[in-house]
Design a protein around this motif. Structure first.
Motif, PDB file in Angstrom:
ATOM      1  N   GLU A  33       8.191   9.159 -16.272  1.00 54.56           N
ATOM      2  CA  GLU A  33       7.157   8.147 -16.054  1.00 54.56           C
ATOM      3  C   GLU A  33       7.027   7.881 -14.552  1.00 54.56           C
ATOM      4  O   GLU A  33       8.005   7.554 -13.890  1.00 54.56           O
ATOM      5  CB  GLU A  33       7.523   6.844 -16.759  1.00 54.56           C
ATOM      6  N   ASN A  49       6.129  14.610 -21.251  1.00 58.06           N
ATOM      7  CA  ASN A  49       7.264  15.129 -22.008  1.00 58.06           C
ATOM      8  C   ASN A  49       7.592  16.535 -21.500  1.00 58.06           C
ATOM      9  O   ASN A  49       8.255  17.295 -22.176  1.00 58.06           O
ATOM     10  CB  ASN A  49       6.995  15.118 -23.513  1.00 58.06           C
ATOM     11  N   TRP A  78       0.736  15.191 -33.138  1.00 52.26           N
ATOM     12  CA  TRP A  78       1.380  14.292 -32.184  1.00 52.26           C
ATOM     13  C   TRP A  78       2.497  15.037 -31.467  1.00 52.26           C
ATOM     14  O   TRP A  78       3.108  15.944 -32.021  1.00 52.26           O
ATOM     15  CB  TRP A  78       1.986  13.089 -32.905  1.00 52.26           C
ATOM     16  N   ASP A  80       6.131  14.142 -29.110  1.00 54.07           N
ATOM     17  CA  ASP A  80       7.059  13.071 -28.741  1.00 54.07           C
ATOM     18  C   ASP A  80       7.781  13.455 -27.457  1.00 54.07           C
ATOM     19  O   ASP A  80       7.443  14.425 -26.802  1.00 54.07           O
ATOM     20  CB  ASP A  80       8.035  12.760 -29.867  1.00 54.07           C
ATOM     21  N   LEU A  84       9.908   6.590 -21.245  1.00 53.33           N
ATOM     22  CA  LEU A  84       9.552   5.618 -20.218  1.00 53.33           C
ATOM     23  C   LEU A  84      10.779   5.237 -19.408  1.00 53.33           C
ATOM     24  O   LEU A  84      11.919   5.474 -19.825  1.00 53.33           O
ATOM     25  CB  LEU A  84       8.927   4.383 -20.862  1.00 53.33           C
ATOM     26  N   GLN A  88      12.497   3.735 -23.477  1.00 52.74           N
ATOM     27  CA  GLN A  88      11.678   3.862 -24.682  1.00 52.74           C
ATOM     28  C   GLN A  88      11.157   5.289 -24.787  1.00 52.74           C
ATOM     29  O   GLN A  88      10.643   5.846 -23.825  1.00 52.74           O
ATOM     30  CB  GLN A  88      10.523   2.871 -24.610  1.00 52.74           C
ATOM     31  N   ASP A  89      11.275   5.885 -25.965  1.00 47.12           N
ATOM     32  CA  ASP A  89      10.840   7.263 -26.214  1.00 47.12           C
ATOM     33  C   ASP A  89       9.588   7.205 -27.079  1.00 47.12           C
ATOM     34  O   ASP A  89       9.660   6.868 -28.257  1.00 47.12           O
ATOM     35  CB  ASP A  89      11.965   8.035 -26.910  1.00 47.12           C
ATOM     36  N   ASP A  90       8.430   7.510 -26.493  1.00 49.51           N
ATOM     37  CA  ASP A  90       7.152   7.380 -27.184  1.00 49.51           C
ATOM     38  C   ASP A  90       6.642   8.717 -27.700  1.00 49.51           C
ATOM     39  O   ASP A  90       7.028   9.779 -27.213  1.00 49.51           O
ATOM     40  CB  ASP A  90       6.088   6.786 -26.257  1.00 49.51           C
ATOM     41  N   TYR A  92       2.683  10.392 -28.774  1.00 45.66           N
ATOM     42  CA  TYR A  92       1.246  10.167 -28.657  1.00 45.66           C
ATOM     43  C   TYR A  92       0.494  11.282 -29.374  1.00 45.66           C
ATOM     44  O   TYR A  92       0.962  12.428 -29.414  1.00 45.66           O
ATOM     45  CB  TYR A  92       0.799  10.186 -27.190  1.00 45.66           C
TER      46      TYR A  92
END
Length: 126
Positions: A33, A49, A78, A80, A84, A88-90, A92
């Motif tokens: 990030e 990622n 999506w 993964d 961040l 936090q593992d997001d 999208y």
């Protein structure tokens, strides 16, 4: 007045090419990030990622912003691993991210010209 950019929390203003090289280096070091801030108060985020990236442009604090999209990405797919800085593992939708090399191109153009490239696809959340 020309807008200048720096990596958030850094002192040095950098050229567009130097900024993208710094973002690449951060990504290679596992810092996925990166926030850039401009002299006009805008913010530009790239969260990766290492394969795809979310690129978000905010006009000011509290702005819902706009982000790059990939209209050619398969609907419903999506990715993964967008980690961040707070850990936090997001994940999208691929349609809301772009291939990482495209993200670097978009960031370079945004910090160089102040706007998305003419051929870019993006969505405003405003």
């Amino acid at each position: 007045m020309t807008e200048s950019w720096k990596i958030e929390a850094a002192d040095a203003l950098l050229s567009p090419d130097a900024l993208v090289e710094a973002v690449r280096a951060r990504t290679a070091d596992g810092l996925l990030e990166t926030w850039l801030t401009s002299s006009s108060g805008r913010s530009l985020a790239l969260v990766s990622n290492t394969v795809r990236a979310m690129v978000v442009l905010l006009e000011r604090d509290g702005d819902p912003g706009e982000h790059a999209v990939d209209p050619q990405a398969e609907e419903g797919v999506w990715s993964d691993g967008f980690v961040l800085s707070n850990g936090q593992d997001d994940a999208y939708p691929d349609r809301d991210t772009v291939p990482v090399e495209e993200a670097y191109r978009l960031v370079t153009h945004l910090v160089d010209t102040g706007h998305w490239p003419p051929d870019a696809h993006w969505v405003a959340e405003r």
